[in-house]
Scaffold this motif. Structure first.
Motif, PDB file in Angstrom:
ATOM      1  N   LEU B 224      21.550 -31.770 -13.616  1.00 53.58           N
ATOM      2  CA  LEU B 224      21.216 -31.912 -12.207  1.00 53.58           C
ATOM      3  C   LEU B 224      19.995 -31.032 -11.976  1.00 53.58           C
ATOM      4  O   LEU B 224      20.074 -29.826 -12.025  1.00 53.58           O
ATOM      5  N   LYS B 225      18.876 -31.675 -11.757  1.00 54.26           N
ATOM      6  CA  LYS B 225      17.633 -30.914 -11.805  1.00 54.26           C
ATOM      7  C   LYS B 225      17.281 -30.248 -10.487  1.00 54.26           C
ATOM      8  O   LYS B 225      16.814 -29.131 -10.449  1.00 54.26           O
ATOM      9  N   GLY B 226      17.481 -30.985  -9.416  1.00 60.73           N
ATOM     10  CA  GLY B 226      16.959 -30.468  -8.161  1.00 60.73           C
ATOM     11  C   GLY B 226      18.024 -29.889  -7.261  1.00 60.73           C
ATOM     12  O   GLY B 226      19.223 -29.985  -7.519  1.00 60.73           O
ATOM     13  N   ALA B 227      17.578 -29.321  -6.150  1.00 57.79           N
ATOM     14  CA  ALA B 227      18.478 -28.698  -5.194  1.00 57.79           C
ATOM     15  C   ALA B 227      19.437 -29.732  -4.605  1.00 57.79           C
ATOM     16  O   ALA B 227      20.613 -29.459  -4.408  1.00 57.79           O
ATOM     17  N   ALA B 228      18.933 -30.933  -4.338  1.00 63.10           N
ATOM     18  CA  ALA B 228      19.786 -31.942  -3.703  1.00 63.10           C
ATOM     19  C   ALA B 228      20.951 -32.305  -4.608  1.00 63.10           C
ATOM     20  O   ALA B 228      22.066 -32.527  -4.149  1.00 63.10           O
ATOM     21  N   ALA B 229      20.686 -32.348  -5.889  1.00 63.79           N
ATOM     22  CA  ALA B 229      21.733 -32.709  -6.826  1.00 63.79           C
ATOM     23  C   ALA B 229      22.744 -31.592  -7.000  1.00 63.79           C
ATOM     24  O   ALA B 229      23.926 -31.832  -7.197  1.00 63.79           O
ATOM     25  N   ALA B 230      22.256 -30.382  -6.924  1.00 64.36           N
ATOM     26  CA  ALA B 230      23.058 -29.256  -7.359  1.00 64.36           C
ATOM     27  C   ALA B 230      23.680 -28.455  -6.229  1.00 64.36           C
ATOM     28  O   ALA B 230      24.575 -27.649  -6.460  1.00 64.36           O
ATOM     29  N   ALA B 231      23.207 -28.692  -5.005  1.00 59.21           N
ATOM     30  CA  ALA B 231      23.527 -27.770  -3.917  1.00 59.21           C
ATOM     31  C   ALA B 231      25.020 -27.523  -3.722  1.00 59.21           C
ATOM     32  O   ALA B 231      25.418 -26.427  -3.342  1.00 59.21           O
ATOM     33  N   LEU B 232      25.837 -28.526  -4.022  1.00 57.83           N
ATOM     34  CA  LEU B 232      27.261 -28.320  -3.762  1.00 57.83           C
ATOM     35  C   LEU B 232      27.864 -27.239  -4.644  1.00 57.83           C
ATOM     36  O   LEU B 232      28.921 -26.718  -4.358  1.00 57.83           O
ATOM     37  N   TYR B 233      27.181 -26.917  -5.728  1.00 60.12           N
ATOM     38  CA  TYR B 233      27.694 -25.828  -6.568  1.00 60.12           C
ATOM     39  C   TYR B 233      27.403 -24.465  -5.980  1.00 60.12           C
ATOM     40  O   TYR B 233      27.849 -23.462  -6.496  1.00 60.12           O
ATOM     41  N   GLY B 234      26.614 -24.460  -4.931  1.00 57.09           N
ATOM     42  CA  GLY B 234      26.449 -23.202  -4.226  1.00 57.09           C
ATOM     43  C   GLY B 234      25.433 -22.291  -4.857  1.00 57.09           C
ATOM     44  O   GLY B 234      24.515 -22.708  -5.556  1.00 57.09           O
ATOM     45  N   SER B 235      25.671 -21.029  -4.624  1.00 60.76           N
ATOM     46  CA  SER B 235      24.687 -19.988  -4.835  1.00 60.76           C
ATOM     47  C   SER B 235      23.882 -20.075  -6.128  1.00 60.76           C
ATOM     48  O   SER B 235      22.700 -19.840  -6.133  1.00 60.76           O
ATOM     49  N   ARG B 236      24.536 -20.407  -7.207  1.00 61.94           N
ATOM     50  CA  ARG B 236      23.819 -20.293  -8.474  1.00 61.94           C
ATOM     51  C   ARG B 236      23.122 -21.577  -8.879  1.00 61.94           C
ATOM     52  O   ARG B 236      22.595 -21.680  -9.973  1.00 61.94           O
ATOM     53  N   ALA B 237      23.134 -22.559  -7.976  1.00 61.32           N
ATOM     54  CA  ALA B 237      22.616 -23.866  -8.363  1.00 61.32           C
ATOM     55  C   ALA B 237      21.119 -23.990  -8.164  1.00 61.32           C
ATOM     56  O   ALA B 237      20.553 -25.025  -8.478  1.00 61.32           O
ATOM     57  N   SER B 238      20.470 -22.963  -7.669  1.00 63.38           N
ATOM     58  CA  SER B 238      19.053 -23.126  -7.328  1.00 63.38           C
ATOM     59  C   SER B 238      18.179 -23.324  -8.556  1.00 63.38           C
ATOM     60  O   SER B 238      17.043 -23.737  -8.440  1.00 63.38           O
ATOM     61  N   ASN B 239      18.699 -23.034  -9.734  1.00 63.08           N
ATOM     62  CA  ASN B 239      17.926 -23.295 -10.948  1.00 63.08           C
ATOM     63  C   ASN B 239      18.372 -24.581 -11.631  1.00 63.08           C
ATOM     64  O   ASN B 239      18.072 -24.805 -12.790  1.00 63.08           O
ATOM     65  N   GLY B 240      19.114 -25.400 -10.924  1.00 59.82           N
ATOM     66  CA  GLY B 240      19.646 -26.606 -11.539  1.00 59.82           C
ATOM     67  C   GLY B 240      20.995 -26.331 -12.185  1.00 59.82           C
ATOM     68  O   GLY B 240      21.424 -25.180 -12.312  1.00 59.82           O
ATOM     69  N   VAL B 241      21.662 -27.403 -12.562  1.00 57.42           N
ATOM     70  CA  VAL B 241      23.005 -27.274 -13.137  1.00 57.42           C
ATOM     71  C   VAL B 241      23.103 -28.189 -14.357  1.00 57.42           C
ATOM     72  O   VAL B 241      22.597 -29.306 -14.342  1.00 57.42           O
ATOM     73  N   VAL B 242      23.721 -27.681 -15.388  1.00 57.11           N
ATOM     74  CA  VAL B 242      24.054 -28.525 -16.530  1.00 57.11           C
ATOM     75  C   VAL B 242      25.566 -28.737 -16.475  1.00 57.11           C
ATOM     76  O   VAL B 242      26.337 -27.798 -16.638  1.00 57.11           O
ATOM     77  N   VAL B 243      25.954 -29.969 -16.179  1.00 50.32           N
ATOM     78  CA  VAL B 243      27.380 -30.280 -16.046  1.00 50.32           C
ATOM     79  C   VAL B 243      27.850 -30.867 -17.369  1.00 50.32           C
ATOM     80  O   VAL B 243      27.339 -31.887 -17.818  1.00 50.32           O
ATOM     81  N   ILE B 244      28.797 -30.198 -17.974  1.00 54.22           N
ATOM     82  CA  ILE B 244      29.279 -30.644 -19.272  1.00 54.22           C
ATOM     83  C   ILE B 244      30.725 -31.098 -19.138  1.00 54.22           C
ATOM     84  O   ILE B 244      31.542 -30.408 -18.522  1.00 54.22           O
ATOM     85  N   GLU B 245      30.999 -32.266 -19.670  1.00 54.34           N
ATOM     86  CA  GLU B 245      32.388 -32.714 -19.752  1.00 54.34           C
ATOM     87  C   GLU B 245      32.780 -32.663 -21.211  1.00 54.34           C
ATOM     88  O   GLU B 245      32.041 -33.139 -22.080  1.00 54.34           O
TER      89      GLU B 245
END
Lengths: 544, 1056
Positions: B224-245
């Protein structure tokens, strides 16, 4: 119905673990750090930090000044007067460590009426600021370390000195305040005088005397005040304003000059051949033919070690490099061959001529003190004031007393040290008596200028390991005469094996004041432009 | 307001609705041919008309057709279009085959929400593990390089287990973490890199936390590259999120058991050594001296030299002299062939109600450096079960233990007592030094070197003795409960914990140059724990005809604890015993205990209209323990929209298959670190207790009691296009991200009484383009296919505001020259360092007395470490069971300061400095060293330099390499790299019918096979990708690190 029961119980579980008790978020206090400051803990911290920053530890302020008074030679950017704003790191430390600690002592002390702490803190603060003015001239002072001011203005050195003299007077008054509660007093936690308030008063007065001496060619000079000081309580023999170091390597409380050098695996502090030859009596201009008995106390040769790459300067077992060298061996290594700093300046090894191998941490203790103002200093200042300003009694007597006291100081440090080496005392030995006689004979035969040069040269020799005042003395008096890498004004020996001096040069002019650190210039919106380090002088530097 | 928007949208698009007439009804189900799952959203259309529909969530459709309608077309992005003739049957079931790369798949976005990519108004990229595991790469992150647009991956060194830095869309924080948040099965996975020793002067190639994750257990990785994609993860998402299943955490509905065994082996070597000259040996200016510089006489000019002193003393039998000959292999002979062996087994199984999965893996990696290794063992187990109607319980547990053993790296040119880098001289040994001699003194055990003692530790000795051993145990568990309340309402609760134990010991052994040869030990133990719980209500229903709402509201809480304790022991008493009891004195070496908590409430509403217009609204409100009470609650919203233009306009032809436009804007809030509000008076630890007396000091960091949260705002536009029967797919994204009021510890003027101020200050902007291109240039009916997947990443960072009008602030102190700094208007972390004086025309000024350059007293900007752009290209040729795959990565621009290159040139060891028997005149004009101004002749003109200098002086002194201004050590890091080449063969299933194996694939792979760096001095062969500071924010500075690795491997995958 069954479904609903399940759902309700499910929700209940969720809310249970999610339920935030009141205060769940109120956990933002660091469990590991005190939130209250105590004067008895702040004082040793400030004293230790001040001594460390001004010492000849590798790249500390005394080390840098030591290079520019030609007692230390270095290989890095300082060589050839190449100091720049990036080399200045201890400005940040002085402003952010000892000064705030001292200010905090004053704040708490005033509030709780611990006036001895307040007085000692003021004297120390005046000393630190005076050293900073001497190195940099204009510095932040009136607005420094003030809450709410992020970018203090720079005050001219000439405006700061009077405030320091006043601060010292206040400090003395606080110490001698007989109505103060002083529920707590400095004792063993005072690393300098163990709480001896009489010695603090003497140190304070001698600091004032030193500052007046430094400004004697400016309108700030005040003969009346000087006369009053000379008649009052000054540092006496054994009451030197200095701080002893310890012998522990972990935590490392040794003199940084020794700790960096003996534990390190490279040599960083080379003994200047200029300094060496003057003490050996080899310099054709000064103290010619007079061998200094302090040499084995001042540095230690490593003899019999592994022969390494060809050295630049070699005289017997003394091995070093040149300031401003253009020689082909200037960068040669030699951890086990170069001569190292000795016992007196920093607690290194006394050179008994018996050492073989490579000097390491186990060969010395490192507990020699960092000297701020010594009893010999007081006498040299008195000699200068008498000779140049005609104040006080006979300059010759003061000079001879200063020489005698210089040797006695070394004896005192031997006595105070935990060293296991057998180090002979100097005072009263034939060598010392002969030395003093020879120097005084030179003095008696000399012109007044030459007499002054002798006084300042001997003061410079005595100051080995405590460089900043010598750097100040040189800039305000022009003495002692320093090595000129462009003309080689008198180096005799060379190396290897006496093959003669190697080519040296220095295309930059002498550094008349340290550059400001880049950090301060970048961050302080009220900072001036970087000074020209060859022309922008400190206010007392009026001697051209 | 929201309602009105929906109504307006409805009214607007109602006009585009399809018209149809009533006759008979065709029903059917569309499934994926791959796994038989239902495909929602498939367009079903009558050929030649605008009549059509789409399949529902269960893959079912229903379409009324007139008698004259003959043919139905089923199309779905990512699938081959299928055409069916309408016959007598009213049921047409379709199985659709995947085509090329599936853009339009279901991806997991924030908080475990599954969405079709076409519904997303922002860029996300999902990477399947089969895209990664063909690379013999023990580090999963490293193999992502070049495969995801917008992502920059740099490795720190070639030492086993060393960290990899990953950033998404640039660096947005001055001093804080700039790496993405990793979420594994819904729970944050800490990626801390705990550094024990200062990398400036010899520290380890420390691993990052993510290295404990078993790549074999990864089912999917979504970025999840951008803020819109990641924002629900909250505080630490401003650098993007790597979601691993993980496979174990997401066991799939399968009956019976399936066992997959994967086994790989690779050999690894140092990727590139310099081309050394073997004509001149130690010395300077053609005169022999036992220096660590090969500027001495020609080898053919003298027969022998005095025996190296340490060897003479240790081995008197060597005599007084040794031959003066070149040692062409004295560097390459230090290294060995390392290997990677990885074995993994995954077992999945289940019945109607229960599925379980277990993955166990074993990785062993011995590096090319003797005595360096990284070993990892992991077991992950998980499953889910239907407890009763609509109530599902799932959970997983993972345990990983890893051990990293390695040496010390970094700069050695420090006199400080504790420093000893094994690479201090390793790559620029004097050309005549014989490194095959014993490296240990037989009597003292001391390190022996040709020009010792004290200069450096013999690398072989150092690798054997000065070791850093790090053990990590990681335990992860999570449980989830899922309850279907009604058809359209679900409740879900998830609770997880992630615990990390690290035990590290650093040894300086007796006989090293460091610690006065007496030895020391540093123990550094860390425990971190993170707990996260989430409760979610999901609503999923058609609101009106054609308008669908997929909404979530939730609540989450998080607690993070760090306990660290480090102690230092000096002087080892007995040899070879490495415990604190065996040291002379032990002192504390820093310990921290911290705890932080946060809870957040959030919502996510996604409206869809006719499956071609999507509108997504998100919002989250966090309450954090680390901020002042008055500022600790903060809200941040997001908005995104996706419009499938091709579908809305009913465009359906062989040229344009799919066209989507998307836009998003979002804000992410971030809290501070713990304990950065209340004033403290730390106890002094350096040099204290001083002679037994304790000390305390006023903290040199000023804290701000009015701290507020920091916010990142990001605007993003993009488009996804599929052309020519999906043989060309393009996704393009533009973004502009601004992080302002950053919570930073800024440097302030020391004269304020403080060195640092922890406050809100400054802003950084990152703007960039991301392009992904998926091409099928060739595809034949016989099964041959050539696929290219290319990425382009361009990020331009700009510091837009600095604290309180500062001209610049320093990112990190390091050696002071060069240092990374921030300046307004400049990119992130530019390099500032010493330069030489030049005249107004840019010509160098020359010191008349030496013929060399003049060092300026001022520092200047000397480089920008940020690359101009990155490109990656993955080529896959497949034919029946064969596949040939190669990955080419290209980095354009970006500067780096290389101590290694400076040393290679300055020590005169490579062929770059081989032609040295003539003198040189540096082009320039004479200048005054005091003023830095040109000297002028009688006519007021500048005087050209005619002073000759030797080649030796050009590289040692006030010139261009050692002892020179640092501007000359800066190189352009442009590099073209063949990152990976693999050939695989999958045995056809029909050949396996007689044995109990259902699948067998064998892969041969080569990693980092070749690179070309045009701006690097030719014979140094230096790989510009090595970064000296691991995964810290300091980039573009290299201090003698271990060079990169090349691997050749084979991998076997068997499914039972």
């Amino acid at each position: 119905m069954m479904k609903n029961i399940k759902f309700i119980s499910f929700l209940a579980i969720v809310l249970l673990f999610a339920g935030c008790q009141k205060g769940w978020l109120d956990i933002n206090n660091d469990p590991d750090q005190p939130t209250v400051a105590k004067v008895d803990l702040l004082l040793p911290s400030a004293e230790q930090r001040m001594a460390n920053d001004l010492s000849i530890g590798y790249q500390n302020l005394g080390y840098k000044a030591g290079v520019y008074i030609h007692q230390i030679v270095t290989r890095e950017s300082l060589d050839k007067y190449g100091i720049s704003g990036g080399d200045i790191t201890f400005w940040d430390d002085l402003y952010a460590r000892p000064i705030p600690d001292l200010d905090k002592i004053i704040e708490i002390g005033k509030e709780k009426d611990y006036m001895q702490y307040v007085g000692v803190a003021k004297i120390l603060k005046a000393y630190v600021y005076s050293q900073m003015v001497d190195l940099w001239g204009s510095i932040p002072f009136s607005q420094a370390d003030s809450i709410g001011i992020e970018s203090p203005v720079f005050d001219p050195g000439a405006a700061i000195y009077p405030s320091l003299l006043k601060m010292i007077d206040e400090g003395i008054a606080d110490i001698t305040n007989s109505t103060a509660v002083n529920e707590f007093k400095p004792s063993d936690n005072d690393l300098i005088y163990k709480g001896d308030m009489d010695k603090w008063v003497r140190a304070a007065n001698t600091l004032k005397l030193k500052l007046y001496d430094q400004v004697r060619l400016t309108p700030m000079f005040d003969p009346t005040a000087v006369n009053a000081l000379l008649a009052g309580k000054l540092i006496e023999e054994g009451g030197d304003f200095m701080m002893w170091f310890g012998t522990s390597t972990n935590p490392d409380d040794r003199n940084p000059g020794m700790a960096d050098e003996y534990s390190g695996s490279q040599i960083s502090t080379y003994i200047s051949p200029w300094f060496f030859e003057i003490l050996k009596g080899m310099n054709p201009n000064i103290l010619t033919g007079i061998n200094d008995p302090r040499i084995p106390y001042y540095w230690c040769n490593q003899s019999g070690g592994v022969t390494e790459a060809s050295p630049e300067y070699m005289d017997g077992d003394f091995v070093s490099i040149y300031f401003g060298s253009d020689g082909i061996h200037r960068d040669a290594g030699g951890r086990s061959t170069f001569t190292m700093v000795g016992f007196y300046p920093c607690g290194g090894r006394y050179d008994d001529g018996k050492f073989t191998g490579t000097l390491g941490a186990a060969d010395a203790t490192g507990d020699a003190p960092m000297r701020f103002i010594t009893y010999p200093d007081r006498l040299f200042i008195e000699a200068e004031l008498a000779l140049e300003q005609g104040i006080g009694s006979d300059a010759r007597t003061h000079f001879e007393d200063a020489l005698t006291a210089s040797f006695k100081l070394i004896d005192n440090i031997i006595d105070g040290s935990a060293t296991t080496q057998t180090i002979p005392h100097l005072s009263g030995t034939t060598a010392v008596t002969d030395y003093i006689t020879a120097v005084m004979a030179d003095y008696d035969a000399a012109t007044k200028d030459k007499q002054f040069e002798l006084i300042m040269t001997e003061k410079w020799i005595q100051h080995w390991g405590s460089s900043i005042d010598s750097y100040t003395d040189y800039r305000r008096t022009g003495y002692p005469i320093m090595f000129d890498a462009n003309s080689n004004n008198g180096l005799q020996s060379g190396g290897p094996n006496g093959s003669g001096p190697v080519p040296t040069s220095c295309s930059r002019g002498y550094v008349v004041a340290f550059p400001y650190p880049n950090t301060e210039l970048d961050l302080n919106v009220n900072a001036p432009k970087q000074r020209s380090i060859t022309t922008d002088k400190v206010f007392w530097d009026v001697n051209n | 307001m929201r309602k009105i928007t929906i109504m307006l949208a409805f009214l607007f698009f109602a006009g585009l609705n399809f018209a149809f007439a009533q006759t008979r009804t065709i029903n059917g189900t569309v499934k994926s041919a791959d796994d038989g799952t239902a495909l929602p959203g498939v367009t079903v259309r009558v050929k030649g008309t605008t009549v059509g529909t789409t399949t529902n969530l269960d893959g079912k459709y229903s379409l009324q057709v007139k008698p004259d309608y003959r043919t139905l077309v089923f199309s779905f992005v990512g699938m081959k279009t299928q055409i069916f003739t309408i016959g007598k049957s009213n049921i047409i079931d379709v199985e659709m085959q995947a085509s090329a790369l599936a853009i339009d798949e279901v991806v997991v976005t924030a908080i475990g929400i599954s969405r079709q990519t076409k519904a997303l108004g922002y860029a996300v990229t999902t990477v399947r593990p089969d895209k990664l595991d063909q690379e013999a790469q023990p580090d999963m992150i490293r193999s992502l390089a070049g495969k995801v647009a917008g992502v920059d991956i740099t490795s720190s060194s070639g030492a086993p287990g060393s960290s990899t830095r990953i950033t998404i869309r640039g660096n947005s924080s001055f001093y804080g973490n700039n790496q993405p948040l990793f979420i594994v099965d819904g729970v944050p996975y800490s990626n801390n890199n705990f550094t024990t020793s200062d990398l400036n002067s010899g520290g380890g190639a420390y691993a990052s936390g993510i290295s404990t994750l078993d790549p074999n257990d990864i089912k999917s990785m979504t970025i999840l590259k951008g803020a819109a994609a990641a924002a629900l993860y909250g505080s630490r998402a401003s650098n993007g999120v790597v979601v691993i299943e993980t496979k174990s955490g997401n066991a799939e509905v399968k009956k019976g058991i399936e066992i997959t065994i994967s086994s790989g082996f690779a050999a690894e070597k140092i990727s590139n050594l310099p081309d050394y000259q073997n004509t001149y040996g130690a010395g300077s200016n053609f005169v022999y001296n036992n220096y660590n510089g090969s500027w001495g006489p020609r080898f053919d000019s003298r027969d022998s030299i005095p025996t190296w002193p340490m060897y003479r003393a240790a081995f008197p039998e060597m005599g007084d002299s040794v031959p003066y000959v070149a040692q062409p292999n004295n560097v390459s002979g230090l290294f060995q062939t390392g290997h990677v062996a990885e074995n993994s087994i995954t077992i999945t199984g289940g019945n109607k109600n229960t599925n379980v999965s277990m993955t166990a893996s074993l990785l062993g990696n011995d590096g090319y450096i003797p005595n360096s290794s990284f070993k990892r063992k992991s077991v992950n187990f998980g499953g889910n079960t239907i407890l009763s109607d609509g109530l599902v319980l799932n959970g997983s547990f993972g345990y990983t233990t890893s051990t990293q053993i390695g040496g010390r790296f970094g700069n050695n040119q420090s006199s400080a007592a504790g420093t000893a880098s094994s690479f201090a001289r390793t790559l620029w040994l004097a050309r005549n030094w014989n490194m095959s001699l014993p490296y240990t003194d037989p009597v003292t055990g001391e390190s022996l070197t040709p020009n010792g003692p004290g200069q450096f530790d013999n690398p072989l000795w150092s690798w054997q003795h000065n070791t850093i051993t790090t053990n990590v145990d990681r335990m992860v568990f999570n449980v989830g409960l899922h309850y279907k309340i009604t058809d359209f309402l679900n409740a879900k609760a998830l609770f997880g914990s992630n615990t990390f134990f690290q035990r590290r010991q650093e040894i300086i052994d007796i006989g090293s140059r460091a610690e006065d040869g007496k030895g020391s030990l540093t123990d550094d133990d860390v425990r971190t724990n993170e707990i996260e719980g989430t409760f979610l209500l999901a609503f999923n229903k058609d609101l009106f005809k054609g308008i669908h709402l997929d909404a979530r509201a939730g609540y989450s809480l998080n607690q993070r604890t760090v306990n660290r304790k480090s102690i230092f022991g000096k002087v080892l008493i007995a040899p070879d015993i490495f415990t604190m009891d065996n040291t002379n004195s032990v002192t504390p070496n820093g310990s921290t205990n911290s705890e932080r908590r946060l809870y957040g409430l959030f919502y996510d509403m996604s409206f869809s209209f006719k499956h071609y217009l999507y509108l997504n609204l998100t919002g989250r409100n966090d309450v954090s323990s680390t901020l002042p009470v008055k500022n600790r609650s903060y809200f941040y919203p997001g908005f995104s929209t996706s419009f499938i233009l091709s579908q809305a306009l009913g465009i359906e032809n062989d040229v344009l298959n799919f066209l989507k436009l998307r836009a998003s804007w979002a804000k992410v809030g971030s809290d501070a670190g713990p304990y950065l509000i209340n004033t403290i008076y730390p106890l002094r630890t350096v040099s204290f207790p001083f002679m037994g007396i304790p000390g305390q000091t006023v903290s040199n960091t000023l804290l701000d009691p009015n701290l507020t949260p920091e916010f990142t705002k990001e605007l993003e536009f993009g488009t996804d296009i599929a052309l020519f029967n999906n043989r060309v797919r393009l996704d393009v994204t533009w973004y502009n991200k601004v992080t302002s009021d950053q919570i930073v510890t800024i440097q302030i003027p020391a004269s304020s009484g403080y060195n640092f101020f922890h406050t809100n200050a400054g802003a950084i902007q990152n703007r960039g383009w991301e392009i992904g291109l998926d091409l099928v240039p060739l595809q034949f009916d016989n099964g041959f296919k050539w696929n290219i997947y290319a990425t382009f990443t361009k990020n331009v960072s700009k510091v837009t505001q600095l604290p309180a009008g500062n001209k610049r602030v320093v990112l990190a102190g390091l050696f002071g020259d060069p240092e990374p700094v921030f300046e307004v208007g400049q990119p992130y972390g530019i390099l500032r360092g010493s330069v030489n004086y030049r005249d107004d025309n840019g010509n160098l000024l020359i010191d008349p007395s030496t013929g060399l350059l003049i060092l300026s007293t001022e520092l200047q900007t000397i480089g920008d470490p940020n690359p101009d752009y990155l490109m990656g290209m993955t080529n896959t040729f497949s034919y029946k069971g064969f596949a040939l795959n190669f990955v080419i990565n290209y980095t354009h621009g970006g500067d780096f300061y290389s101590n290694s290159i400076v040393s290679l040139l300055g020590r005169g060891v490579t062929k770059d400095t081989k032609d040295r028997e003539s003198n040189y005149v540096i082009p320039g004009f004479y200048g005054d060293p005091n003023t830095g101004k040109p000297l002028l002749d009688a006519n007021g003109k500048e005087i050209p330099n005619i002073t000759q200098v030797s080649e030796n002086d050009l590289y040692f002194g006030n010139s261009f390499a050692i002892n020179a201004a640092s501007e000359w050590g800066v190189y352009d890091a442009t590099v073209l790299r063949l990152s990976n080449l693999s050939i695989s063969y999958e045995i056809p299933k029909k050949l396996l019918t007689k044995i109990p194996i259902t699948g067998l694939t064998i892969t041969f792979t080569g990693n980092n096979l070749w690179f070309f760096a045009p701006h690097i001095p030719k014979y140094t062969n230096f790989d510009p990708e090595i970064n000296g500071y691991g995964n810290s924010n300091v980039q573009g500075i290299e201090y003698s690190n271990a060079p990169s690795v090349r691997r050749y491997g084979v991998n076997l995958r068997i499914t039972l």
